[in-house]
Design a protein around this motif. Structure first.
Motif, PDB file in Angstrom:
ATOM      1  N   LEU A 104      -0.096  -7.195  -7.859  1.00  0.00           N
ATOM      2  CA  LEU A 104      -1.309  -6.678  -8.488  1.00  0.00           C
ATOM      3  C   LEU A 104      -2.536  -6.880  -7.595  1.00  0.00           C
ATOM      4  CD1 LEU A 104      -0.819  -7.826 -12.203  1.00  0.00           C
ATOM      5  CD2 LEU A 104      -0.910  -5.473 -11.362  1.00  0.00           C
ATOM      6  N   ASP A 105      -2.569  -8.006  -6.897  1.00  0.00           N
ATOM      7  CA  ASP A 105      -3.701  -8.283  -6.006  1.00  0.00           C
ATOM      8  C   ASP A 105      -3.754  -7.276  -4.855  1.00  0.00           C
ATOM      9  OD1 ASP A 105      -5.877 -10.260  -5.167  1.00  0.00           O
ATOM     10  OD2 ASP A 105      -4.625 -10.256  -3.376  1.00  0.00           O
ATOM     11  N   VAL A 106      -2.578  -6.933  -4.287  1.00  0.00           N
ATOM     12  CA  VAL A 106      -2.534  -5.953  -3.203  1.00  0.00           C
ATOM     13  C   VAL A 106      -2.897  -4.560  -3.719  1.00  0.00           C
ATOM     14  CG1 VAL A 106      -1.049  -4.816  -1.509  1.00  0.00           C
ATOM     15  CG2 VAL A 106      -0.844  -7.273  -1.882  1.00  0.00           C
ATOM     16  N   ILE A 107      -2.413  -4.217  -4.910  1.00  0.00           N
ATOM     17  CA  ILE A 107      -2.746  -2.907  -5.492  1.00  0.00           C
ATOM     18  C   ILE A 107      -4.261  -2.796  -5.703  1.00  0.00           C
ATOM     19  CG2 ILE A 107      -2.528  -1.468  -7.547  1.00  0.00           C
ATOM     20  CD1 ILE A 107       0.336  -2.501  -7.842  1.00  0.00           C
ATOM     21  N   GLU A 108      -4.859  -3.867  -6.176  1.00  0.00           N
ATOM     22  CA  GLU A 108      -6.300  -3.846  -6.464  1.00  0.00           C
ATOM     23  C   GLU A 108      -7.142  -3.803  -5.189  1.00  0.00           C
ATOM     24  OE1 GLU A 108      -9.759  -6.718  -8.432  1.00  0.00           O
ATOM     25  OE2 GLU A 108      -7.645  -7.231  -8.662  1.00  0.00           O
ATOM     26  N   LYS A 109      -6.762  -4.616  -4.182  1.00  0.00           N
ATOM     27  CA  LYS A 109      -7.603  -4.764  -2.991  1.00  0.00           C
ATOM     28  C   LYS A 109      -7.154  -3.934  -1.796  1.00  0.00           C
ATOM     29  CE  LYS A 109      -8.748  -9.507  -4.335  1.00  0.00           C
ATOM     30  NZ  LYS A 109      -8.629 -10.937  -3.998  1.00  0.00           N
ATOM     31  N   GLY A 110      -5.926  -3.424  -1.819  1.00  0.00           N
ATOM     32  CA  GLY A 110      -5.405  -2.695  -0.670  1.00  0.00           C
ATOM     33  C   GLY A 110      -4.996  -3.639   0.444  1.00  0.00           C
ATOM     34  N   SER A 111      -4.610  -3.075   1.579  1.00  0.00           N
ATOM     35  CA  SER A 111      -4.183  -3.886   2.714  1.00  0.00           C
ATOM     36  C   SER A 111      -4.467  -3.127   4.010  1.00  0.00           C
ATOM     37  CB  SER A 111      -2.688  -4.209   2.606  1.00  0.00           C
ATOM     38  OG  SER A 111      -2.252  -4.964   3.719  1.00  0.00           O
ATOM     39  N   ASN A 112      -5.123  -3.784   4.943  1.00  0.00           N
ATOM     40  CA  ASN A 112      -5.458  -3.131   6.214  1.00  0.00           C
ATOM     41  C   ASN A 112      -5.448  -4.154   7.338  1.00  0.00           C
ATOM     42  OD1 ASN A 112      -6.266  -1.168   8.028  1.00  0.00           O
ATOM     43  ND2 ASN A 112      -8.440  -1.538   7.688  1.00  0.00           N
ATOM     44  N   GLN A 113      -4.405  -4.978   7.372  1.00  0.00           N
ATOM     45  CA  GLN A 113      -4.382  -6.055   8.350  1.00  0.00           C
ATOM     46  C   GLN A 113      -3.111  -6.118   9.168  1.00  0.00           C
ATOM     47  OE1 GLN A 113      -4.962  -9.914   6.598  1.00  0.00           O
ATOM     48  NE2 GLN A 113      -5.305 -10.930   8.551  1.00  0.00           N
ATOM     49  N   LEU A 114      -2.034  -5.571   8.649  1.00  0.00           N
ATOM     50  CA  LEU A 114      -0.734  -5.817   9.272  1.00  0.00           C
ATOM     51  C   LEU A 114      -0.382  -4.845  10.391  1.00  0.00           C
ATOM     52  CD1 LEU A 114       1.392  -6.867   6.173  1.00  0.00           C
ATOM     53  CD2 LEU A 114       0.076  -8.272   7.770  1.00  0.00           C
ATOM     54  N   GLY A 115      -1.155  -3.800  10.601  1.00  0.00           N
ATOM     55  CA  GLY A 115      -0.976  -2.947  11.769  1.00  0.00           C
ATOM     56  C   GLY A 115       0.212  -2.006  11.729  1.00  0.00           C
ATOM     57  N   TYR A 116       0.586  -1.516  10.556  1.00  0.00           N
ATOM     58  CA  TYR A 116       1.696  -0.560  10.466  1.00  0.00           C
ATOM     59  C   TYR A 116       1.223   0.841  10.869  1.00  0.00           C
ATOM     60  CZ  TYR A 116       4.942  -3.749   8.175  1.00  0.00           C
ATOM     61  OH  TYR A 116       5.804  -4.777   7.908  1.00  0.00           O
ATOM     62  N   PRO A 117       2.143   1.674  11.393  1.00  0.00           N
ATOM     63  CA  PRO A 117       1.754   3.032  11.824  1.00  0.00           C
ATOM     64  C   PRO A 117       1.120   3.875  10.719  1.00  0.00           C
ATOM     65  CG  PRO A 117       3.919   2.469  12.707  1.00  0.00           C
ATOM     66  CD  PRO A 117       3.546   1.371  11.759  1.00  0.00           C
ATOM     67  N   MET A 118       1.519   3.645   9.473  1.00  0.00           N
ATOM     68  CA  MET A 118       0.958   4.414   8.364  1.00  0.00           C
ATOM     69  C   MET A 118      -0.526   4.114   8.145  1.00  0.00           C
ATOM     70  SD  MET A 118       2.770   6.582   6.445  1.00  0.00           S
ATOM     71  CE  MET A 118       4.440   7.071   6.052  1.00  0.00           C
ATOM     72  N   GLY A 119      -0.977   2.979   8.696  1.00  0.00           N
ATOM     73  CA  GLY A 119      -2.386   2.630   8.555  1.00  0.00           C
ATOM     74  C   GLY A 119      -2.670   1.829   7.301  1.00  0.00           C
ATOM     75  N   ALA A 120      -3.927   1.881   6.871  1.00  0.00           N
ATOM     76  CA  ALA A 120      -4.378   1.045   5.757  1.00  0.00           C
ATOM     77  C   ALA A 120      -3.860   1.559   4.430  1.00  0.00           C
ATOM     78  CB  ALA A 120      -5.907   1.001   5.729  1.00  0.00           C
ATOM     79  N   MET A 121      -3.527   0.620   3.557  1.00  0.00           N
ATOM     80  CA  MET A 121      -3.239   0.967   2.169  1.00  0.00           C
ATOM     81  C   MET A 121      -4.545   0.893   1.399  1.00  0.00           C
ATOM     82  SD  MET A 121      -0.866  -1.042  -0.605  1.00  0.00           S
ATOM     83  CE  MET A 121      -1.211  -0.884  -2.360  1.00  0.00           C
ATOM     84  N   PRO A 122      -5.004   1.995   0.817  1.00  0.00           N
ATOM     85  CA  PRO A 122      -6.286   1.962   0.098  1.00  0.00           C
ATOM     86  C   PRO A 122      -6.169   1.162  -1.190  1.00  0.00           C
ATOM     87  CG  PRO A 122      -5.219   4.093  -0.174  1.00  0.00           C
ATOM     88  CD  PRO A 122      -4.398   3.340   0.810  1.00  0.00           C
ATOM     89  N   PRO A 123      -7.279   0.599  -1.655  1.00  0.00           N
ATOM     90  CA  PRO A 123      -7.244  -0.151  -2.919  1.00  0.00           C
ATOM     91  C   PRO A 123      -7.126   0.778  -4.121  1.00  0.00           C
ATOM     92  CG  PRO A 123      -9.479  -0.043  -2.068  1.00  0.00           C
ATOM     93  CD  PRO A 123      -8.598   0.564  -1.017  1.00  0.00           C
ATOM     94  N   MET A 124      -6.742   0.194  -5.246  1.00  0.00           N
ATOM     95  CA  MET A 124      -6.679   0.878  -6.532  1.00  0.00           C
ATOM     96  C   MET A 124      -5.782   2.127  -6.503  1.00  0.00           C
ATOM     97  SD  MET A 124      -8.511  -1.264  -8.156  1.00  0.00           S
ATOM     98  CE  MET A 124      -8.629  -0.487  -9.760  1.00  0.00           C
ATOM     99  N   MET A 125      -4.621   1.985  -5.861  1.00  0.00           N
ATOM    100  CA  MET A 125      -3.657   3.094  -5.863  1.00  0.00           C
ATOM    101  C   MET A 125      -3.085   3.326  -7.263  1.00  0.00           C
ATOM    102  SD  MET A 125      -3.224   4.567  -2.878  1.00  0.00           S
ATOM    103  CE  MET A 125      -1.567   5.243  -2.866  1.00  0.00           C
TER     104      MET A 125
END
Length: 296
Positions: free
Chosen positions: A181-202
């Motif tokens: 739930l925390d990742v869904i709410e805040k997103g993720s943009n740190q791990l450097g995957y080719p897909m790029g950042a996961m936006p928050p509130m998906m």
């Protein structure tokens, strides 16, 4: 020779004697230019410190203030517009000249250094290590991974990988509902995957709750319809589409590698990025071991 001068010379002799004693007791090789320069510098500092101290102590006893008083004064109390003392100015200039000589001739910045030698030796050792364990079997990787985990990871995640009762990430369970739930709410943009950042509130509300429960439960049972938003990057099976995004179904080598290299925010604080502290084989071994950590 007055008493102050005699005491000063005695003090300088004691400092120099103590320095020589320490050098001999530590078996320091003075044939090494760096050690010799350091020794000469120590003796020079002792002599100059005592000499300058004697000079100015004597001056304080005999000299009186004089010269043109600066405008910024109060009832005659202020600074005089006197020139800089010659000894101080020449000493400062000599220090600058010595520094330029030291950087360019005495110990050039592009010459041998112990740090450089250490880095070269580590690089050579890592190359041999990688070659020796290139085709290591699962048992060897697991044993190696356990050693790495106990040294590098256990201080925060615990020796059993349980996250010290929730203070850090618990490797015995893939992810908790709260973490998802925390990742869904805040997103993720740190791990450097080719897909790029996961936006928050998906996802929000019940959809977010359903997704979090499904992922935290090991992605078993009926997949919620809202998981389609996750599957677009993580794949229908949640395994990250061959490294394009994070594997949310299991701890794999790509996930461990990206977290180690980029760091990650957690409940205990921010995990620092370890960059190149581990070789590819060591990262693979760490991932192999972490997969074996299971809860009750």
């Amino acid at each position: 020779m007055n008493a102050l001068m005699a005491k000063g010379l005695l003090f300088a002799a004691v400092l120099i004697g103590a320095t020589i004693y320490v050098v001999k007791s530590m078996n320091i090789d003075l044939s090494d230019p760096i050690n010799l320069i350091t020794m000469i510098g120590a003796v020079a500092i002792a002599v100059l410190s005592v000499g300058v101290s004697i000079k100015y102590i004597n001056q304080m006893k005999t000299d009186t203030a004089g010269g043109e008083l600066a405008e910024e004064n109060w009832d005659g109390i202020g600074e005089y517009k006197n020139e800089l003392p010659g000894g101080w100015a020449y000493s400062f200039l000599g220090t600058l000249i010595w520094a330029l000589w030291y950087w360019t001739v005495g110990y050039p910045v592009n010459s041998y250094s112990q740090i450089g030698q250490w880095n070269e030796e580590v690089k050579a050792h890592n190359a041999k290590f990688e070659a020796a364990h290139k085709n290591a079997d699962a048992a060897t990787l697991q044993q190696m991974g356990e050693s790495i985990f106990l040294v590098q990871c256990a201080p925060c995640h615990g020796t059993t990988g349980d996250g010290l009762s929730g203070k850090a990430h618990d490797f015995t369970h893939r992810m908790s509902k709260a973490q998802v739930l925390d990742v869904i709410e805040k997103g993720s943009n740190q791990l450097g995957y080719p897909m790029g950042a996961m936006p928050p509130m998906m996802a929000q509300g019940k959809d977010a709750e359903d997704i979090a429960a499904y992922v935290a439960g090991g992605m078993k049972g009926e997949q919620p319809a809202a998981f389609a938003a996750c599957a677009s990057c993580h794949g229908p099976d949640g395994k990250g589409m061959d490294g394009m995004a994070a594997n949310i179904a299991d701890f794999d080598e790509a996930l461990i590698t990206n977290v180690v290299k980029n760091g990650k925010k957690g409940a205990l604080g921010t995990m620092p990025a370890f960059h190149d502290r581990m070789t590819p084989v060591q990262l693979k071994a760490l991932a192999t071991y972490i997969k074996t950590l299971k809860g009750e």
